[in-house]
Design a protein around this motif. Structure first.
Motif, short mmCIF file in Angstrom:
data_model
loop_
_atom_site.label_atom_id
_atom_site.label_comp_id
_atom_site.label_asym_id
_atom_site.label_seq_id
_atom_site.Cartn_x
_atom_site.Cartn_y
_atom_site.Cartn_z
N ALA A 413 0.84 -1.21 0.00
CA ALA A 413 0.00 0.00 0.00
C ALA A 413 0.86 1.25 0.00
CB ALA A 413 -0.92 -0.01 1.21
N ASP A 414 1.95 1.23 0.76
CA ASP A 414 2.86 2.38 0.81
C ASP A 414 3.46 2.67 -0.57
OD1 ASP A 414 2.45 2.88 3.47
OD2 ASP A 414 4.27 1.87 4.16
N VAL A 415 3.83 1.61 -1.30
CA VAL A 415 4.42 1.81 -2.63
C VAL A 415 3.41 2.48 -3.56
CG1 VAL A 415 5.51 0.74 -4.62
CG2 VAL A 415 5.93 -0.18 -2.35
N GLN A 416 2.17 1.95 -3.60
CA GLN A 416 1.16 2.52 -4.49
C GLN A 416 0.86 3.97 -4.13
OE1 GLN A 416 -0.03 1.91 -7.26
NE2 GLN A 416 -2.00 2.92 -7.48
N GLN A 417 0.73 4.25 -2.85
CA GLN A 417 0.48 5.64 -2.43
C GLN A 417 1.64 6.55 -2.82
OE1 GLN A 417 -0.28 5.20 1.76
NE2 GLN A 417 -2.08 3.90 1.39
N HIS A 418 2.87 6.03 -2.69
CA HIS A 418 4.05 6.83 -3.03
C HIS A 418 4.09 7.16 -4.52
CE1 HIS A 418 8.26 8.17 -2.82
NE2 HIS A 418 8.46 7.46 -3.92
N VAL A 419 3.86 6.15 -5.38
CA VAL A 419 3.97 6.41 -6.82
C VAL A 419 2.85 7.32 -7.31
CG1 VAL A 419 5.22 4.26 -7.23
CG2 VAL A 419 2.74 4.28 -7.47
N ARG A 420 1.69 7.23 -6.70
CA ARG A 420 0.61 8.14 -7.09
C ARG A 420 0.91 9.56 -6.63
NH1 ARG A 420 -4.21 6.53 -8.95
NH2 ARG A 420 -4.15 8.71 -9.61
N ARG A 421 1.46 9.69 -5.43
CA ARG A 421 1.84 11.04 -4.97
C ARG A 421 2.90 11.65 -5.87
NH1 ARG A 421 1.77 8.73 0.29
NH2 ARG A 421 4.05 8.50 0.20
N ARG A 422 3.75 10.82 -6.44
CA ARG A 422 4.82 11.32 -7.30
C ARG A 422 4.34 11.60 -8.72
NH1 ARG A 422 10.82 10.69 -6.66
NH2 ARG A 422 10.37 12.67 -7.68
N GLY A 423 3.09 11.31 -8.98
CA GLY A 423 2.52 11.73 -10.26
C GLY A 423 2.22 10.66 -11.27
N MET A 424 2.48 9.40 -10.96
CA MET A 424 2.13 8.35 -11.91
C MET A 424 0.61 8.25 -12.02
SD MET A 424 4.68 5.09 -11.60
CE MET A 424 6.38 5.17 -12.16
N ILE A 426 -1.23 5.81 -13.17
CA ILE A 426 -1.76 4.48 -12.83
C ILE A 426 -1.04 3.90 -11.63
CG2 ILE A 426 -1.98 2.10 -13.64
CD1 ILE A 426 -2.48 3.22 -16.44
N GLY A 427 0.26 3.92 -11.63
CA GLY A 427 1.02 3.34 -10.51
C GLY A 427 1.31 1.88 -10.75
N LEU A 428 1.01 1.05 -9.78
CA LEU A 428 1.31 -0.38 -9.88
C LEU A 428 0.27 -1.10 -10.74
CD1 LEU A 428 2.41 -1.15 -6.21
CD2 LEU A 428 3.81 -0.40 -8.15
N TYR A 429 0.77 -1.94 -11.61
CA TYR A 429 -0.06 -2.72 -12.54
C TYR A 429 0.17 -4.19 -12.17
CZ TYR A 429 -0.71 -4.93 -17.23
OH TYR A 429 -1.06 -5.74 -18.30
N HIS A 430 -0.82 -4.77 -11.47
CA HIS A 430 -0.68 -6.12 -10.92
C HIS A 430 -1.09 -7.18 -11.94
CE1 HIS A 430 0.43 -4.77 -6.97
NE2 HIS A 430 -0.64 -4.02 -6.87
#
Length: 753
Positions: A413-424, A426-430
């Motif tokens: 969850a921390d990774v997905q929140q981080h990448v979205r905050r950084r502007g991605m 979509i973020g993680l694609y599982h």
């Protein structure tokens, strides 16, 4: 629907009865292979698959009795166990099956919405429109349509009560699943933009700080590198499902122990809060032996699953002990959060953790018991007294595995929140695997939802001339439906969580699966249908609720209506450079690709661009003994030269190469920088909504991640990326690759914004 006014009448002919039963149980009469040859499903195959589904096929009379029993089970129930409804086709109608003598009765309807709201009303049976009728076992039934009020999206229940003639009361409960027509589409894509991202095997990420296997902190650092270099809006991941981590047979992310939970091997142990509070863990981390182990695991050419897993488990047990004493027994805020997690996961996590605890406990006592099929007999049944006794006596062992999954969930969850905050965007694609290991937790805990004896596979094709046997059992669709699709819903929900996109492996499964019958081989299989409208509706519902884009991997033997239905549902197709060709074999040009799709160069089972050009996959198959002889090897190389030439010609037609570049593959022995750049540009120029560039193709690696048909002959699922994260960020080579990729993203306008 069966519609007659007389009793069920048997046929007397075994072959004819088998054909009728096969149709009722969803076994298709035949299929067309990729070469245009039709394969009829023989009576022997029909019989074998039907018997695996517990249909008595010993005689025509027995088959007719099974057909009649199935008909009876459907008509002798007031309402179906589940109804999947469309949000836009409302008010919907629920089919009731009533005794014919109940015309003067009323039905009492009690709706329970998932919000907690309730609604009750009465309807006169005589006023309900009639749909069909039947006479079975001396009783007459009539099917009538009950109109439901307009319902919101979600999961609801309706309870139906009927007071039949003679005062008999009948009742049943139906799960109502109200679904959107289309899956979620992120705003940039809905606005007409196109996006791109990098696909990686998380286990293969190299860094100086990990413990010999890529982890969630490495994933965060990779995302930061991508953001800082403007390299796309998502990171595609291999399935993160938990595996046994035992080499070489139990490391495939596509044959997991469980599709519902994730592999603890991806945890960054030192990021868990309990590490700071555990003096024992910190002392162990500083010990020379552990330091040497970590250095060796980082330096190893391949991922050493068993050693990495054992090392992390050793630390996790210390951290769990600290959590028990400092948090759980003091009822701290973290303890409260853990209890909330346990409550939200419920029996699903409880059964997985029970399996994991049993597996560990039994293996310590029986070193040859590597899976539950080899456990002492009483422990093979999750409902046995011995298993219940273990669950009571070993509560902390079970709680440990629940704690570990909690940590996995938090870090992901921390990774997905981080990448979205950084502007991605979509973020993680599982990635959701098709399979679950027949020797794993899902089969142990939910055995009744699989058909024993049969295996899922694929018919023969160009890449697998003898077909494929994937060695895991198919789902028991009738039982999944009877249970309201609860396990299927959880498979989508759990894997969509903490991501912005979800790839569904072998999405054709929702329509039909290729079954290899007991004792048969993949050339003797048949396709078995599933309830695709129900399943796709549920996928769309979970997609919209979690705001997750859905990509359906639709490679292989695909019926035309499958892609049409996926397109209608807003599910992206999956298109590969190697396979996108016209009927004459010529590669499709970029503008000929569909928009509602993800385009990529390759997959984990296929050669990388550099490996394709060198024929490394052919040589790997030959060395592994997968090819029958040297003649086959030479024939494949000859075909590869023709395929390469057709792709080279397509690159020139698409104006991806300068006029002075060689026009014959004989003059291009390897993937040159110009050719590499041209292939990336070719894919980036397609109208497809998404483009996924495999990390191996960004960095021109020659070896593929998995070689189908092999186990110990090839290091499947163990390869590490050639460049470490430090190399990507700090070397000239890493900088050059990033610049090339960024250039094409800018030219093709594949940015989120």
């Amino acid at each position: 629907m069966f519609d007659t006014s007389t009793d069920f009448r048997p046929s007397g002919d075994t072959t004819e009865a088998l054909g009728r039963a096969a149709g009722v149980w969803g076994i298709e009469p035949g299929f067309w292979d990729i070469w245009g040859t039709y394969h009829a499903t023989t009576p022997a195959i029909q019989r074998s698959i039907l018997e695996a589904m517990e249909v008595d096929c010993s005689s025509a009379r027995a088959i007719d009795a099974a057909l009649e029993a199935r008909e009876w089970s459907e008509w002798n129930r007031l309402a179906p166990p589940v109804a999947v409804l469309s949000e836009i086709r409302q008010p919907a109608e629920l089919t009731l099956r009533l005794p014919s003598g109940s015309q003067t009765a009323n039905v009492r309807v009690e709706l329970s919405l998932e919000t907690g709201e309730r609604e009750q009303f009465l309807r006169a049976v005589a006023e309900l429109p009639e749909k069909a009728s039947i006479r079975l076992r001396g009783k007459s039934f009539v099917a009538k349509g009950l109109q439901l009020p307009t319902l919101p999206l979600g999961y609801h229940d309706v309870r139906i009560e009927l007071e039949a003639a003679g005062g008999e009361k009948l009742e049943s409960t139906t799960r109502l699943i109200v679904c959107p027509e289309r899956a979620y589409l992120p705003p940039p894509l809905a606005a007409g933009r196109r996006l791109a991202g990098l696909s990686v095997a998380l286990y293969g990420l190299r860094s100086r700080r990990n413990w010999g296997c890529g982890d969630f902190t490495d994933l965060t650092r990779l995302a930061d590198w991508m953001v800082e270099n403007r390299l796309g809006d998502f990171i595609g991941l291999n399935p993160l499902h938990v595996t046994h981590n035992r080499e070489p047979y139990s490391v495939s992310p596509y044959l997991p122990v469980s599709v519902y939970y994730r592999n603890p091997i991806y945890l960054d142990v030192e990021r868990i809060p309990d590490f700071e509070n555990s003096s024992a863990a910190q002392q162990l981390r500083r010990s020379p032996g552990v330091e040497a182990d970590i250095e060796a695991l980082c330096a190893s050419e391949f991922v050493e699953y068993e050693r990495v897993s054992a090392l992390k488990r050793r630390f996790l047990k210390l951290l769990f002990r600290t959590f028990l004493w400092r948090e759980l027994r003091r009822e701290t805020e973290r303890a409260r959060q853990f209890r909330e997690y346990l409550e939200s996961e419920g029996p699903l996590l409880e059964s997985y953790a029970l399996y994991a605890a049993l597996d560990e406990w039994i293996h310590r006592r029986h070193r040859d018991a590597w899976d539950w099929l080899a456990w002492p007999e009483p422990y093979r049944d999750p409902d046995s007294p011995e298993v219940r006794d273990f669950a009571l006596r070993r509560r902390h062992s079970i709680l440990f595995h629940q704690y570990v999954q909690w940590q996995v969930d938090l870090q992901l969850a921390d990774v997905q929140q981080h990448v979205r905050r950084r502007g991605m965007a979509i973020g993680l694609y599982h990635d959701l695997a098709l399979a679950t290991d027949s020797r794993g937790a899902d089969l142990w805990a939910h055995n009744e939802f699989f058909v024993p004896g049969c295996r899922v596979g694929a018919p023969p094709d160009d890449f697998s001339p003898n077909g494929q046997d994937w060695s895991f059992p198919p789902p028991h669709s009738i039982r999944h439906r009877a249970d309201g699709y609860r396990l299927f819903i959880e498979s989508i929900r759990q894997n969509a969580r903490h991501g912005g996109a979800l790839r569904i492996d072998h999405v054709m499964r929702f329509f039909r699966l290729y079954w290899v019958p007991p004792g048969g081989d993949p050339t003797q299989g048949a396709y078995v249908r599933d309830e695709h409208e129900d399943l796709l509706g549920i996928v769309a519902l979970e997609s919209v609720r979690q705001k997750v884009l859905v990509v359906g991997e639709d490679l292989g033997t695909v019926q035309p209506n499958v892609r049409e239905e996926l397109d209608r549902r807003g599910i992206l197709s999956y298109r590969l450079l190697y396979f996108e060709r016209h009927d004459d074999g010529a590669p499709k040009l970029p503008h000929e690709y569909p928009r509602q799709a993800l385009v990529a160069s390759t997959t984990h089972d296929l050669p990388t661009l550099a490996g394709f050009w060198l024929g490394r996959d052919i040589e790997a198959r030959f060395l592994a003994g997968v090819l029958p002889d040297d003649h086959s090897r030479q024939a494949m190389h000859a075909q590869r030269e023709r395929d390469k030439q057709s792709l080279l010609d397509a690159l020139f037609r698409a104006r991806m190469l300068p006029d002075h570049y060689p026009r014959s593959v004989a003059d291009i022995p390897s993937l040159t920088p110009e050719l590499h750049n041209a292939f990336i540009g070719y894919l980036a120029s397609t109208p497809c909504m998404l483009m996924a560039l495999n990390q191996e193709d960004l960095t021109k690696e020659t070896e593929q991640l998995n070689l189908p048909g092999t186990t110990e002959q090839y290091p499947n699922w163990r390869r590490k990326m050639r460049l470490s994260l430090e190399d990507l960020a700090g070397s000239q080579e890493g900088s050059d690759f990033a610049a090339m990729w960024r250039n094409w993203l800018e030219i093709s306008s594949r940015t989120g914004g």
